[in-house]
Write a protein that holds these residues in place. Sequence first.
Motif, PDB file in Angstrom:
ATOM      1  N   ASN A 201       0.848  -1.186   0.000  1.00  0.00           N
ATOM      2  CA  ASN A 201       0.000   0.000   0.000  1.00  0.00           C
ATOM      3  C   ASN A 201       0.888   1.242   0.000  1.00  0.00           C
ATOM      4  OD1 ASN A 201      -2.866  -1.055   0.376  1.00  0.00           O
ATOM      5  ND2 ASN A 201      -1.790  -2.099   2.035  1.00  0.00           N
ATOM      6  N   LYS A 202       0.859   1.976  -1.079  1.00  0.00           N
ATOM      7  CA  LYS A 202       1.723   3.147  -1.213  1.00  0.00           C
ATOM      8  C   LYS A 202       1.408   4.185  -0.139  1.00  0.00           C
ATOM      9  CE  LYS A 202       2.421   2.771  -6.222  1.00  0.00           C
ATOM     10  NZ  LYS A 202       2.272   3.454  -7.531  1.00  0.00           N
ATOM     11  N   THR A 203       2.446   4.970   0.212  1.00  0.00           N
ATOM     12  CA  THR A 203       2.289   6.016   1.212  1.00  0.00           C
ATOM     13  C   THR A 203       3.025   7.273   0.772  1.00  0.00           C
ATOM     14  OG1 THR A 203       2.682   6.623   3.523  1.00  0.00           O
ATOM     15  CG2 THR A 203       4.297   5.162   2.503  1.00  0.00           C
ATOM     16  N   CYS A 204       2.553   8.402   1.273  1.00  0.00           N
ATOM     17  CA  CYS A 204       3.229   9.668   0.973  1.00  0.00           C
ATOM     18  C   CYS A 204       4.533   9.797   1.764  1.00  0.00           C
ATOM     19  CB  CYS A 204       2.301  10.844   1.275  1.00  0.00           C
ATOM     20  SG  CYS A 204       1.759  10.925   3.004  1.00  0.00           S
ATOM     21  N   PHE A 205       4.687   9.011   2.828  1.00  0.00           N
ATOM     22  CA  PHE A 205       5.920   9.053   3.605  1.00  0.00           C
ATOM     23  C   PHE A 205       7.037   8.358   2.828  1.00  0.00           C
ATOM     24  CE2 PHE A 205       2.990  10.379   6.658  1.00  0.00           C
ATOM     25  CZ  PHE A 205       3.635  10.824   7.798  1.00  0.00           C
TER      26      PHE A 205
ATOM     27  N   SER B  25      -4.752  14.138  -5.983  1.00  0.00           N
ATOM     28  CA  SER B  25      -5.573  13.211  -5.207  1.00  0.00           C
ATOM     29  C   SER B  25      -4.638  12.346  -4.357  1.00  0.00           C
ATOM     30  CB  SER B  25      -6.421  12.345  -6.137  1.00  0.00           C
ATOM     31  OG  SER B  25      -5.615  11.720  -7.119  1.00  0.00           O
ATOM     32  N   PRO B  26      -5.172  11.572  -3.412  1.00  0.00           N
ATOM     33  CA  PRO B  26      -4.307  10.745  -2.550  1.00  0.00           C
ATOM     34  C   PRO B  26      -3.429   9.793  -3.340  1.00  0.00           C
ATOM     35  CG  PRO B  26      -6.532  10.843  -1.667  1.00  0.00           C
ATOM     36  CD  PRO B  26      -6.596  11.495  -3.018  1.00  0.00           C
ATOM     37  N   ILE B  27      -2.219   9.590  -2.855  1.00  0.00           N
ATOM     38  CA  ILE B  27      -1.226   8.803  -3.587  1.00  0.00           C
ATOM     39  C   ILE B  27      -1.659   7.361  -3.791  1.00  0.00           C
ATOM     40  CG2 ILE B  27       0.061   8.234  -1.477  1.00  0.00           C
ATOM     41  CD1 ILE B  27       2.625   8.374  -3.151  1.00  0.00           C
ATOM     42  N   ARG B  28      -2.426   6.813  -2.857  1.00  0.00           N
ATOM     43  CA  ARG B  28      -2.801   5.408  -2.972  1.00  0.00           C
ATOM     44  C   ARG B  28      -3.964   5.191  -3.938  1.00  0.00           C
ATOM     45  NH1 ARG B  28      -3.803   2.728   2.576  1.00  0.00           N
ATOM     46  NH2 ARG B  28      -1.634   3.441   2.787  1.00  0.00           N
ATOM     47  N   THR B  29      -4.843   6.165  -4.016  1.00  0.00           N
ATOM     48  CA  THR B  29      -6.047   5.978  -4.826  1.00  0.00           C
ATOM     49  C   THR B  29      -6.050   6.788  -6.111  1.00  0.00           C
ATOM     50  OG1 THR B  29      -7.194   7.723  -3.585  1.00  0.00           O
ATOM     51  CG2 THR B  29      -7.410   5.458  -2.778  1.00  0.00           C
ATOM     52  N   GLY B  30      -5.182   7.778  -6.217  1.00  0.00           N
ATOM     53  CA  GLY B  30      -5.199   8.649  -7.379  1.00  0.00           C
ATOM     54  C   GLY B  30      -4.070   8.362  -8.357  1.00  0.00           C
TER      55      GLY B  30
ATOM     56  N   LEU C 155       1.482  17.665   3.387  1.00  0.00           N
ATOM     57  CA  LEU C 155       2.160  18.561   4.317  1.00  0.00           C
ATOM     58  C   LEU C 155       1.219  19.674   4.754  1.00  0.00           C
ATOM     59  CD1 LEU C 155       4.695  19.578   5.744  1.00  0.00           C
ATOM     60  CD2 LEU C 155       5.392  20.654   3.605  1.00  0.00           C
ATOM     61  N   TRP C 156       0.481  20.213   3.777  1.00  0.00           N
ATOM     62  CA  TRP C 156      -0.478  21.284   4.104  1.00  0.00           C
ATOM     63  C   TRP C 156      -1.539  20.783   5.078  1.00  0.00           C
ATOM     64  CZ3 TRP C 156      -5.744  21.581   3.610  1.00  0.00           C
ATOM     65  CH2 TRP C 156      -6.317  22.824   3.888  1.00  0.00           C
ATOM     66  N   ARG C 157      -2.045  19.566   4.884  1.00  0.00           N
ATOM     67  CA  ARG C 157      -3.091  19.036   5.753  1.00  0.00           C
ATOM     68  C   ARG C 157      -2.616  18.914   7.202  1.00  0.00           C
ATOM     69  NH1 ARG C 157      -5.948  13.700   3.858  1.00  0.00           N
ATOM     70  NH2 ARG C 157      -7.132  14.250   5.748  1.00  0.00           N
ATOM     71  N   ILE C 158      -1.394  18.436   7.396  1.00  0.00           N
ATOM     72  CA  ILE C 158      -0.879  18.293   8.765  1.00  0.00           C
ATOM     73  C   ILE C 158      -0.715  19.659   9.417  1.00  0.00           C
ATOM     74  CG2 ILE C 158       1.054  17.497  10.171  1.00  0.00           C
ATOM     75  CD1 ILE C 158       1.605  15.349   8.103  1.00  0.00           C
ATOM     76  N   VAL C 159      -0.072  20.598   8.705  1.00  0.00           N
ATOM     77  CA  VAL C 159       0.173  21.926   9.267  1.00  0.00           C
ATOM     78  C   VAL C 159      -1.140  22.647   9.541  1.00  0.00           C
ATOM     79  CG1 VAL C 159       1.175  24.192   8.805  1.00  0.00           C
ATOM     80  CG2 VAL C 159       2.464  22.125   8.248  1.00  0.00           C
ATOM     81  N   ASP C 160      -2.091  22.520   8.619  1.00  0.00           N
ATOM     82  CA  ASP C 160      -3.388  23.166   8.807  1.00  0.00           C
ATOM     83  C   ASP C 160      -4.089  22.643  10.055  1.00  0.00           C
ATOM     84  OD1 ASP C 160      -5.815  24.707   7.793  1.00  0.00           O
ATOM     85  OD2 ASP C 160      -6.619  22.658   7.846  1.00  0.00           O
ATOM     86  N   HIS C 161      -4.037  21.348  10.260  1.00  0.00           N
ATOM     87  CA  HIS C 161      -4.681  20.764  11.441  1.00  0.00           C
ATOM     88  C   HIS C 161      -3.993  21.226  12.720  1.00  0.00           C
ATOM     89  CE1 HIS C 161      -5.963  17.671  14.341  1.00  0.00           C
ATOM     90  NE2 HIS C 161      -7.037  17.543  13.587  1.00  0.00           N
ATOM     91  N   LEU C 162      -2.678  21.265  12.707  1.00  0.00           N
ATOM     92  CA  LEU C 162      -1.943  21.747  13.885  1.00  0.00           C
ATOM     93  C   LEU C 162      -2.226  23.223  14.145  1.00  0.00           C
ATOM     94  CD1 LEU C 162       1.537  20.013  13.436  1.00  0.00           C
ATOM     95  CD2 LEU C 162      -0.079  19.648  15.315  1.00  0.00           C
TER      96      LEU C 162
ATOM     97  N   LEU D  38      -3.828  10.478   5.290  1.00  0.00           N
ATOM     98  CA  LEU D  38      -3.108  11.203   4.249  1.00  0.00           C
ATOM     99  C   LEU D  38      -3.049  10.401   2.953  1.00  0.00           C
ATOM    100  CD1 LEU D  38      -0.130  12.569   6.374  1.00  0.00           C
ATOM    101  CD2 LEU D  38      -2.059  13.891   5.492  1.00  0.00           C
ATOM    102  N   ASP D  39      -2.866   9.085   3.067  1.00  0.00           N
ATOM    103  CA  ASP D  39      -2.697   8.244   1.881  1.00  0.00           C
ATOM    104  C   ASP D  39      -4.010   7.940   1.177  1.00  0.00           C
ATOM    105  OD1 ASP D  39       0.006   8.169   2.421  1.00  0.00           O
ATOM    106  OD2 ASP D  39      -0.104   6.275   3.535  1.00  0.00           O
ATOM    107  N   THR D  40      -5.125   8.014   1.915  1.00  0.00           N
ATOM    108  CA  THR D  40      -6.422   7.654   1.325  1.00  0.00           C
ATOM    109  C   THR D  40      -7.348   8.845   1.138  1.00  0.00           C
ATOM    110  OG1 THR D  40      -7.360   7.158   3.514  1.00  0.00           O
ATOM    111  CG2 THR D  40      -6.290   5.343   2.317  1.00  0.00           C
ATOM    112  N   GLY D  41      -6.991   9.997   1.723  1.00  0.00           N
ATOM    113  CA  GLY D  41      -7.839  11.174   1.583  1.00  0.00           C
ATOM    114  C   GLY D  41      -8.896  11.307   2.653  1.00  0.00           C
TER     115      GLY D  41
END
Length: 625
Positions: A437-441, A453-458, A473-480, A507-510
Amino acid sequence: MGGPPPPSRSPHAASHRQKKEEGLPSLPDIYAIGFQELDLRAEALLLGNTDMGAPWEAHILRCLERVENYTLLVSKQLVGMFLLVFMKESLTRFVVDVQTSQATTGIMGVMGNKGAVAVRVTLKNSTFCFINCHLNAHLENVLRRNQDYHDIIRRVFFRANSTGEETVTLMDHDHIFWMGDLNYRIEGISNNEVRTAIGSGNLDKLVDFDQLRRQVEQGLAFTEFSEGPLTFDPTYKYDNESIYYDTSEKRRVPAWCDRVLYRSKSAQLVGYRRHELMTSDHRPVSAIFAVDVKYTETEERSRVYNDICKQLDKLENEMLPDVTLQINEQNLVQFQNVYFLTSMTKTVTAVNTGQVTAKFKFVPKLNQRRFCQPWLRVSPSVGMMIPGESVTINLTVLVDKETAPALNMGNDKLEDIVIFHIENGKDYFINVTGDYNKTCFSCPLDYLTRFRSPIRTGAMDQGGDRLSIPKELWRIVDHLFRTGTEEEDLFLMSGVDTEMEQIRECLDTGKSFDDMAFNPHSMAEALIRFFEYLPKPVIPPHLIPKLLQVAGDQSACKKILAPAIPEVHYQVFFYITLFLKELLKKSSKNKLTAEKLGMVFARVLLGDAATITQQQKLACMTSFL
């Protein structure tokens, strides 16, 4: 300890008193002594520099030499954790091997304020492992303490041979002694009830509320270890240099934070007690064990071995080995749903169906050095079976930061063939495949900007239009930014492994973060891990000296960076530094400083090189904050 120096006078009678109180026939053959918080200076925590252990090392040796001829076998220090092993001089000639190891469990696995130091000693034919640890603090952090335990088990290892190709884990020892500030507390009973029970000597009542005992009973941590009865008062928290438990505003609940546990088939616990030393807000504890040591009669062993070899040679001349693999018809081992940094193990059983001993090993394929791909581990890789005996072979798949990039970008697959070779017999070919299962990490930043789109599904955008920074990266920073900017010690405390795995999956699935109640520290460490696992650092090390020359001049720094690094690296670096500056605006609540954040992010944003020191990296990173 809180970092005090050793006392000026040596209590030369201490060992004699201990011998008398414990009813020992003689003084211990081995002393293993562990300190925690020996060095609390900022430079020790941030840069790992410490020299506080040497005075204590010399002081303890002087004390021991007053009563018997002891020698320091080895010492190991990691910031505030310090482990010393002393042995009677008369026994040192039987020591075969001495090694040290360490495991950091602070943020990113690099901050040495929490973790463990370990010593391996082979005495005659027995192996000993001594561990001194300091686990996560605070009443509510039980899961983090459990996680620290499992991280230490996983990260502490030693060489099995001189080449270092084979390793020995912490659990691969005959006798394991685990000491330290485990930080497990008393929970589920009021502070006043705890103090009343201590005052009346009703300690059995408190044991039922001890977090460590509960974790062991639930199978969550230290399940393979034993401990003596808790017949002494809780060891934490005292007013400094006082006999009174915490009278400060916080009035912490007393607890048995300081413990000694062991794992051994032959060790007998002789004594387990605390000591009334008032050098810190803890009381030290000690345990004494009687241990049987294995010893092989070399001449007798050689004679028996030679007799067996002669018999085997006679049999081998008459018969060939015959082995059966218990596996499917295709000799296929298939792993489904393999995730980044999550190990999966499947087994194959080999049975010696012949009449002679069968020696086996896994051998490399033609023109290859390794017998398997780097994401695959096989254990045991060599061995032998007597007739009728079976061996379980473990095949473990683990995709780490080294092997993930090629798999994430589709340049490699989880496919391999391993050759199980029988000496004087035939070879068996085992096919190993897996669904990854691919990951952005562990993906290059430039590669991630091609995915909207997410790396695993797009699918990757084949055009020239790319994102300025990876959306993950934006999603993590935005949540923090929305939920964690006021969290105390953000980026300085460890997250929870299970939560970080869920964050990575989102992150990997959206999947939305809002559907989960993530701890801010888990989200913060996920951000750190994202950078730590990048194939290439955001800022290469050769630029650090140039940036230091113009430190504080943002315009000059940008002129150096813009033509020297990829555009996405440039955008990511200043995006993160702007976010960190926002955090510092709320330092009155989150207790963060530029130095603290610089220490954490210098390790993951700036590259390493032999010519660049940690001090230079820290100075460089801090200049942008």
